[in-house]
Write a protein that holds these residues in place. Sequence first.
Motif, PDB file in Angstrom:
ATOM      1  N   ILE A 150       2.864  10.199  -9.887  1.00 33.90           N
ATOM      2  CA  ILE A 150       1.882  10.158 -11.010  1.00 33.90           C
ATOM      3  C   ILE A 150       1.237  11.340 -10.766  1.00 33.90           C
ATOM      4  O   ILE A 150       1.314  12.317 -11.883  1.00 33.90           O
ATOM      5  CB  ILE A 150       0.992   9.258 -11.021  1.00 33.90           C
ATOM      6  CG1 ILE A 150       1.583   7.824 -11.420  1.00 33.90           C
ATOM      7  CG2 ILE A 150      -0.038   9.473 -12.050  1.00 33.90           C
ATOM      8  CD1 ILE A 150       0.783   6.654 -11.366  1.00 33.90           C
ATOM      9  N   ARG A 151       0.927  12.019  -9.837  1.00 32.56           N
ATOM     10  CA  ARG A 151       0.298  13.317  -9.730  1.00 32.56           C
ATOM     11  C   ARG A 151       1.011  14.353  -9.917  1.00 32.56           C
ATOM     12  O   ARG A 151       0.695  15.486 -10.555  1.00 32.56           O
ATOM     13  CB  ARG A 151      -0.236  13.479  -8.108  1.00 32.56           C
ATOM     14  CG  ARG A 151      -1.020  14.566  -7.911  1.00 32.56           C
ATOM     15  CD  ARG A 151      -1.137  14.797  -6.196  1.00 32.56           C
ATOM     16  NE  ARG A 151       0.138  14.999  -5.689  1.00 32.56           N
ATOM     17  CZ  ARG A 151       0.575  14.475  -4.679  1.00 32.56           C
ATOM     18  NH1 ARG A 151      -0.365  14.151  -3.693  1.00 32.56           N
ATOM     19  NH2 ARG A 151       1.634  14.681  -4.136  1.00 32.56           N
ATOM     20  N   ASP A 152       2.205  14.264  -9.350  1.00 33.72           N
ATOM     21  CA  ASP A 152       3.390  15.347  -9.617  1.00 33.72           C
ATOM     22  C   ASP A 152       3.838  15.584 -10.830  1.00 33.72           C
ATOM     23  O   ASP A 152       3.827  16.661 -11.446  1.00 33.72           O
ATOM     24  CB  ASP A 152       4.736  15.025  -8.575  1.00 33.72           C
ATOM     25  CG  ASP A 152       4.395  15.109  -7.181  1.00 33.72           C
ATOM     26  OD1 ASP A 152       3.267  15.586  -6.892  1.00 33.72           O
ATOM     27  OD2 ASP A 152       5.094  14.403  -6.220  1.00 33.72           O
ATOM     28  N   VAL A 153       4.042  14.380 -11.610  1.00 33.69           N
ATOM     29  CA  VAL A 153       4.348  14.532 -12.832  1.00 33.69           C
ATOM     30  C   VAL A 153       3.162  15.087 -13.982  1.00 33.69           C
ATOM     31  O   VAL A 153       3.583  15.642 -14.999  1.00 33.69           O
ATOM     32  CB  VAL A 153       4.820  13.072 -13.502  1.00 33.69           C
ATOM     33  CG1 VAL A 153       5.182  13.164 -14.908  1.00 33.69           C
ATOM     34  CG2 VAL A 153       6.081  12.706 -12.645  1.00 33.69           C
ATOM     35  N   GLY A 183       0.709  -1.049   0.071  1.00 32.79           N
ATOM     36  CA  GLY A 183      -0.126   0.088  -0.042  1.00 32.79           C
ATOM     37  C   GLY A 183       0.794   1.292   0.067  1.00 32.79           C
ATOM     38  O   GLY A 183       0.625   2.153  -0.804  1.00 32.79           O
ATOM     39  N   SER A 184       1.953   1.296   0.830  1.00 29.54           N
ATOM     40  CA  SER A 184       2.615   2.356   0.862  1.00 29.54           C
ATOM     41  C   SER A 184       3.609   2.805  -0.439  1.00 29.54           C
ATOM     42  O   SER A 184       3.670   3.733  -1.027  1.00 29.54           O
ATOM     43  CB  SER A 184       3.846   2.344   2.070  1.00 29.54           C
ATOM     44  OG  SER A 184       4.702   1.153   1.844  1.00 29.54           O
ATOM     45  N   ARG A 185       3.936   1.604  -1.164  1.00 28.16           N
ATOM     46  CA  ARG A 185       4.517   1.666  -2.376  1.00 28.16           C
ATOM     47  C   ARG A 185       3.539   2.263  -3.437  1.00 28.16           C
ATOM     48  O   ARG A 185       3.915   2.949  -4.306  1.00 28.16           O
ATOM     49  CB  ARG A 185       4.939   0.112  -2.839  1.00 28.16           C
ATOM     50  CG  ARG A 185       6.198  -0.297  -2.233  1.00 28.16           C
ATOM     51  CD  ARG A 185       6.779  -1.317  -2.608  1.00 28.16           C
ATOM     52  NE  ARG A 185       7.088  -1.249  -4.105  1.00 28.16           N
ATOM     53  CZ  ARG A 185       7.686  -2.377  -4.621  1.00 28.16           C
ATOM     54  NH1 ARG A 185       7.647  -3.686  -4.406  1.00 28.16           N
ATOM     55  NH2 ARG A 185       7.989  -2.287  -6.100  1.00 28.16           N
ATOM     56  N   ILE A 186       2.173   1.704  -3.382  1.00 29.93           N
ATOM     57  CA  ILE A 186       1.300   2.381  -4.481  1.00 29.93           C
ATOM     58  C   ILE A 186       1.058   3.771  -4.118  1.00 29.93           C
ATOM     59  O   ILE A 186       0.790   4.603  -4.957  1.00 29.93           O
ATOM     60  CB  ILE A 186       0.148   1.429  -4.302  1.00 29.93           C
ATOM     61  CG1 ILE A 186       0.334   0.065  -5.021  1.00 29.93           C
ATOM     62  CG2 ILE A 186      -1.187   2.059  -5.007  1.00 29.93           C
ATOM     63  CD1 ILE A 186      -0.801  -0.977  -4.757  1.00 29.93           C
ATOM     64  N   THR A 187       0.890   4.005  -2.774  1.00 30.96           N
ATOM     65  CA  THR A 187       0.792   5.489  -2.499  1.00 30.96           C
ATOM     66  C   THR A 187       2.251   6.498  -3.015  1.00 30.96           C
ATOM     67  O   THR A 187       1.670   7.456  -3.636  1.00 30.96           O
ATOM     68  CB  THR A 187       0.565   5.585  -0.952  1.00 30.96           C
ATOM     69  OG1 THR A 187      -0.592   4.823  -0.389  1.00 30.96           O
ATOM     70  CG2 THR A 187       0.464   7.110  -0.446  1.00 30.96           C
ATOM     71  N   HIS A 188       3.178   5.799  -2.954  1.00 35.49           N
ATOM     72  CA  HIS A 188       4.275   6.558  -3.397  1.00 35.49           C
ATOM     73  C   HIS A 188       4.164   6.790  -4.894  1.00 35.49           C
ATOM     74  O   HIS A 188       4.376   7.824  -5.531  1.00 35.49           O
ATOM     75  CB  HIS A 188       5.515   5.824  -2.921  1.00 35.49           C
ATOM     76  CG  HIS A 188       6.797   6.633  -3.422  1.00 35.49           C
ATOM     77  ND1 HIS A 188       7.273   6.603  -4.727  1.00 35.49           N
ATOM     78  CD2 HIS A 188       7.421   7.666  -2.548  1.00 35.49           C
ATOM     79  CE1 HIS A 188       8.156   7.341  -4.396  1.00 35.49           C
ATOM     80  NE2 HIS A 188       8.518   7.957  -3.543  1.00 35.49           N
ATOM     81  N   ARG A 189       3.899   5.661  -5.572  1.00 34.00           N
ATOM     82  CA  ARG A 189       3.708   5.831  -6.895  1.00 34.00           C
ATOM     83  C   ARG A 189       2.496   6.902  -7.313  1.00 34.00           C
ATOM     84  O   ARG A 189       2.717   7.512  -8.348  1.00 34.00           O
ATOM     85  CB  ARG A 189       3.417   4.531  -7.479  1.00 34.00           C
ATOM     86  CG  ARG A 189       3.408   4.426  -9.033  1.00 34.00           C
ATOM     87  CD  ARG A 189       2.981   2.911  -9.534  1.00 34.00           C
ATOM     88  NE  ARG A 189       3.793   1.830  -8.998  1.00 34.00           N
ATOM     89  CZ  ARG A 189       3.641   0.880  -8.342  1.00 34.00           C
ATOM     90  NH1 ARG A 189       2.518   0.495  -8.026  1.00 34.00           N
ATOM     91  NH2 ARG A 189       4.600  -0.155  -8.044  1.00 34.00           N
TER      92      ARG A 189
END
Length: 609
Positions: free
Chosen positions: A325-328, A315-321
């Motif tokens: 995605i949001r930032d890019v 879950g934390s990995r997906i949150t980071h991903r």
Amino acid sequence: MQDTAHQLCHEVEAFLPGVICTVMRVDPAGLLDPLAAPSLPAEFSAAIRGVMKGPDVGSCGTAAYMRQPVFVTDIANDPKWAKFKDLALTADLRACWSAPIAGHDGEAVGALALYFREPRIPLEHERSLIAQCVELCEIALRRHERVADRERRASIDALTGLPNRAAFNMALASMACDEPGSWALFIVDLDNLKTINDTFGHPAGDGLIRAAGERIASAMLPDITFRLGGDEFAVLVQYPEALTDLDARAGKIFVALETPADCDGHAVVPAATIGGAVLAATNAAADVYQNADFALYHAKETGRGGFVRYWPGIGSRITHRRDAIRDVSAALAEGRIDAYYQPIVRLDTREIVGVEALCRLRTTDGEVVAASEFQEATSDVNVAAELTGRMLSIVASDVRAWLDAGLPFQAVGVNVSTGDFYAGDLMRKLEHSFGRAGVSLEHLFLEVNENVSTGRRDKVIAREISRIRRSGVRVSLDDFGTGQASLTHLVSMPVDAIKIDRSFVAQLWPDDPAMVLVQGLIEIARQLNVHVVAEGIETEVQASQLWAMGCILGQGFEFSRAVDRTAMTGLLRRHAEGVEGAIPLASNIQRAHSHRLPEFRETLRTGTD
């Protein structure tokens, strides 16, 4: 229907004094509902209402789940009643025989049960009575179907005939969560629905959904499959054998889907990705759903077409991903994506023969962020495709400017990701961006990370790369040696160059195995007529060692870090191969000792002190 069922129960109880007769309905989501239980304690009826059928859900729940009669002769000692034993014994119920009531399609729409106050086995005339009662119930329930059709439509997906999201929500809410590992959840996502809709039209897409739903449901029996909407399905996994090997169970779905289906006259092979999660000690039903959704997301982003089981931390990995995605996405929308360039030099003359374009993101505060900081965003197909399109436009414009300035520019490498191949329009983007700038594609190297071509889709990507190379674009295999089956890739996916990963270059010391490996790669590439570029050269010693081993090209901090277009223009003017009076590109340390380079290189070749 309820009146009919009540009358049937009273008739049976009159015929068999002391018995308690019940008729249980099973709704499309698999939930139990006492339709008629006139002599059953009210507390007992209330406790079992809304329970999900399953392999160990008393007599009625098990009979409906297995679609066969279940004769429990001793409730106190039968594992099927373990979850409800105390409730039954408190009501003085000691045995329970049940038989499923089948609907017109053979699915269990109910169950008839006989309860007894003492443990006992069924006699022949009692078995016959149960069979007759079941037949009467089937007739009554089928005649009742017209009346119940509105309710069924509310919980059944019209396209597939499977239980819908509303039914899934009810079923999920009913799942007992007090026994870890007692059930699991699969979420299945179709990979190629959008492609089929865009290529053949929505009737073909509907055909794909129907075919996939039918096959998934059949493969997962006796567990229930739901259509959650769009191209997504869910399976509540309770079958004991399935729970012992979820990978094998998911494999049954892949096998069921691999045959082409007739989708509005088009032969289509359904493709799917699956995420799964098992009930854990601290889980509520909603947590299992979220965990399965996390696993599906991870499976889709890291390589579609497989099964991923949830593990803590995903879950934390997906949150980071998702944050990346949001930032890019925001940077793309606001024009904060740019290209920096690192020179590629000949190791003998130290002249620039090419550059690698590296993506940079400028934050709202003006900080320049390297691509490694937002690499996970490229796992999103849409973001990766848009990022590559933006980079190609920027690079083509810069190359045009260098050519117009009269610089003898040779080649630029641009990185592409797995998502670029999934998007399916990479060749069009290349032709559009470079064609609009009036730059020949012969100036372009596509840099493909070795891990892009691993997994279930490697043949598809290999075919796409071959098509791109035929157009004149050259392809290099980046980070060579860090992935799987590197040498095999040189056969299955022909390329024009390989870039030896910096981790090998960093280990170029006497007696280190990396020396042998690098020497072997250089020799193999030479015989295959494939160029070699050594990445991550940080010292003069490394550069000279590589040249002595036969490596012609290299890049790294020894020559230059990645710089913006203005600084790169200056480097090209002074150090590009073909520039009159070109100066070798070297660090300050190398320039200070340049008079010793020939002697030092000869020492490396001969091995003398």
